[in-house]
Design an enzyme around this catalytic site. Sequence first.
Site, PDB file in Angstrom:
ATOM      1  N   ILE A 277      36.530  35.917  35.629  1.00  0.00           N
ATOM      2  CA  ILE A 277      35.384  36.821  35.463  1.00  0.00           C
ATOM      3  C   ILE A 277      35.345  37.447  34.060  1.00  0.00           C
ATOM      4  O   ILE A 277      34.279  37.785  33.565  1.00  0.00           O
ATOM      5  CB  ILE A 277      35.382  37.908  36.577  1.00  0.00           C
ATOM      6  CG1 ILE A 277      33.997  38.523  36.729  1.00  0.00           C
ATOM      7  CG2 ILE A 277      36.446  38.966  36.332  1.00  0.00           C
ATOM      8  CD1 ILE A 277      33.844  39.397  37.971  1.00  0.00           C
TER       9      ILE A 277
ATOM     10  N   ASN B 254      41.776  49.992  41.730  1.00  0.00           N
ATOM     11  CA  ASN B 254      42.349  50.896  42.728  1.00  0.00           C
ATOM     12  C   ASN B 254      41.910  52.315  42.391  1.00  0.00           C
ATOM     13  O   ASN B 254      41.341  52.555  41.324  1.00  0.00           O
ATOM     14  CB  ASN B 254      43.866  50.748  42.821  1.00  0.00           C
ATOM     15  CG  ASN B 254      44.539  51.072  41.514  1.00  0.00           C
ATOM     16  OD1 ASN B 254      44.369  52.179  40.985  1.00  0.00           O
ATOM     17  ND2 ASN B 254      45.281  50.137  40.951  1.00  0.00           N
TER      18      ASN B 254
ATOM     19  N   GLY C 143      46.087  41.567  39.655  1.00  0.00           N
ATOM     20  CA  GLY C 143      44.918  40.775  40.015  1.00  0.00           C
ATOM     21  C   GLY C 143      43.810  40.866  38.979  1.00  0.00           C
ATOM     22  O   GLY C 143      44.052  40.872  37.775  1.00  0.00           O
ATOM     23  N   VAL C 144      42.594  40.946  39.484  1.00  0.00           N
ATOM     24  CA  VAL C 144      41.441  40.936  38.582  1.00  0.00           C
ATOM     25  C   VAL C 144      41.414  42.207  37.727  1.00  0.00           C
ATOM     26  O   VAL C 144      40.990  42.172  36.559  1.00  0.00           O
ATOM     27  CB  VAL C 144      40.138  40.719  39.406  1.00  0.00           C
ATOM     28  CG1 VAL C 144      39.771  41.920  40.238  1.00  0.00           C
ATOM     29  CG2 VAL C 144      38.997  40.297  38.501  1.00  0.00           C
ATOM     30  N   ASP C 145      41.916  43.296  38.271  1.00  0.00           N
ATOM     31  CA  ASP C 145      41.988  44.567  37.534  1.00  0.00           C
ATOM     32  C   ASP C 145      42.839  44.398  36.264  1.00  0.00           C
ATOM     33  O   ASP C 145      42.416  44.760  35.156  1.00  0.00           O
ATOM     34  CB  ASP C 145      42.612  45.610  38.481  1.00  0.00           C
ATOM     35  CG  ASP C 145      42.445  47.037  38.011  1.00  0.00           C
ATOM     36  OD1 ASP C 145      41.734  47.257  37.026  1.00  0.00           O
ATOM     37  OD2 ASP C 145      43.034  47.927  38.662  1.00  0.00           O
TER      38      ASP C 145
ATOM     39  N   SER D 122      38.388  43.084  47.393  1.00  0.00           N
ATOM     40  CA  SER D 122      39.306  43.277  48.550  1.00  0.00           C
ATOM     41  C   SER D 122      39.931  41.994  49.086  1.00  0.00           C
ATOM     42  O   SER D 122      40.760  42.059  49.994  1.00  0.00           O
ATOM     43  CB  SER D 122      38.633  44.025  49.720  1.00  0.00           C
ATOM     44  OG  SER D 122      38.526  45.399  49.437  1.00  0.00           O
TER      45      SER D 122
ATOM     46  N   GLY E 159      41.956  39.876  47.695  1.00  0.00           N
ATOM     47  CA  GLY E 159      43.255  39.518  47.136  1.00  0.00           C
ATOM     48  C   GLY E 159      44.339  40.342  47.803  1.00  0.00           C
ATOM     49  O   GLY E 159      44.552  40.249  49.022  1.00  0.00           O
ATOM     50  N   VAL E 160      44.992  41.181  47.014  1.00  0.00           N
ATOM     51  CA  VAL E 160      46.096  42.009  47.514  1.00  0.00           C
ATOM     52  C   VAL E 160      45.651  42.905  48.678  1.00  0.00           C
ATOM     53  O   VAL E 160      46.437  43.191  49.586  1.00  0.00           O
ATOM     54  CB  VAL E 160      46.663  42.861  46.347  1.00  0.00           C
ATOM     55  CG1 VAL E 160      47.617  43.921  46.847  1.00  0.00           C
ATOM     56  CG2 VAL E 160      47.356  41.960  45.340  1.00  0.00           C
TER      57      VAL E 160
HETATM   58  P1  ADP Z   1      41.835  43.534  45.692  1.00  0.00           P
HETATM   59  O1  ADP Z   1      42.957  44.497  45.464  1.00  0.00           O
HETATM   60  O2  ADP Z   1      40.482  44.217  45.783  1.00  0.00           O
HETATM   61  O3  ADP Z   1      42.116  42.603  46.833  1.00  0.00           O
HETATM   62  P2  ADP Z   1      42.602  41.472  43.751  1.00  0.00           P
HETATM   63  O4  ADP Z   1      42.484  41.547  42.267  1.00  0.00           O
HETATM   64  O5  ADP Z   1      43.971  41.403  44.326  1.00  0.00           O
HETATM   65  O6  ADP Z   1      41.736  42.695  44.325  1.00  0.00           O
HETATM   66  O7  ADP Z   1      41.819  40.208  44.260  1.00  0.00           O
HETATM   67  C1  ADP Z   1      40.399  40.113  44.364  1.00  0.00           C
HETATM   68  C2  ADP Z   1      39.989  38.667  44.093  1.00  0.00           C
HETATM   69  O8  ADP Z   1      39.926  38.469  42.675  1.00  0.00           O
HETATM   70  C3  ADP Z   1      40.984  37.617  44.611  1.00  0.00           C
HETATM   71  O9  ADP Z   1      40.242  36.564  45.232  1.00  0.00           O
HETATM   72  C4  ADP Z   1      41.679  37.118  43.336  1.00  0.00           C
HETATM   73  O10 ADP Z   1      42.083  35.768  43.438  1.00  0.00           O
HETATM   74  C5  ADP Z   1      40.544  37.239  42.343  1.00  0.00           C
HETATM   75  N1  ADP Z   1      40.893  37.267  40.909  1.00  0.00           N
HETATM   76  C6  ADP Z   1      42.084  37.540  40.309  1.00  0.00           C
HETATM   77  N2  ADP Z   1      41.970  37.433  38.969  1.00  0.00           N
HETATM   78  C7  ADP Z   1      40.665  37.089  38.718  1.00  0.00           C
HETATM   79  C8  ADP Z   1      39.920  36.807  37.530  1.00  0.00           C
HETATM   80  N3  ADP Z   1      40.462  36.884  36.310  1.00  0.00           N
HETATM   81  N4  ADP Z   1      38.597  36.475  37.657  1.00  0.00           N
HETATM   82  C9  ADP Z   1      38.007  36.405  38.883  1.00  0.00           C
HETATM   83  N5  ADP Z   1      38.654  36.666  40.034  1.00  0.00           N
HETATM   84  C10 ADP Z   1      39.977  36.991  39.957  1.00  0.00           C
END
Ligand code: ADP
Length: 174
Positions: free
Chosen positions: A10, A23, A31-33, A122, A124-125
């Site tokens: 993303i 968070n 993760g994405v954060d 939500s 992912g983790v």
């Molecule tokens: P949450 O804590 O809300 O579950 P996460 O970051 O753990 O957030 O995961 C949310 C989704 O984002 C997951 O499907 C994960 O695979 C995905 N994700 C992780 N990194 C990226 C990225 N760079 N671009 C797009 N999606 C991502």
Amino acid sequence: MSIEIVTGDITRLQVDAIVNAANATLLGGGGVDGAIHRAAGPALLAACRELPEVRPGVRCPAGDARITPGYRLHARYVIHTVGPVWRGGSHGEPDLLASCHHRSMRLAIAHGLQSIAFPAISCGVYGYPPELAAPLALRSLREAQDTDAPLQISVCCFSEAMARIWRSALSAQD
Ligand code: ADP
């Protein structure tokens, strides 16, 4: 309806805003954060720190959203939203997930944006089953869409397996 499902990172997307699955501290995480903070650079963390706490350690409660600039990202803005942690589904998770999408869209519309990309909030983790999250998220995005000036909405899935789930939810709603 202008919703498309894309696969990839993303942080690479050329859209007006990308949504961060953050968070409640808004001080970064995994993760994405983590990816968004790395790509945007340290100014993003500084901007998040400036946002007021609504209670100790909480800058954005679950289901709510905040907006900051995008700094080094292609995207002009980051909309930070906090998804629910999945606890079996009977602890308000669906309403909170819907609210993340509604409030993020409302911020984008209020800022006059034309394009926005969401991750699988939500899923992912935080453990929300993607087969349940996808139809709910897509329905919420449709409800929040600006009918006069529709936003170009992308859902950016990190894996092809995740994208398949979202595409099948999207075609079931067409
Ligand atoms: P949450 O804590 O809300 O579950 P996460 O970051 O753990 O957030 O995961 C949310 C989704 O984002 C997951 O499907 C994960 O695979 C995905 N994700 C992780 N990194 C990226 C990225 N760079 N671009 C797009 N999606 C991502």
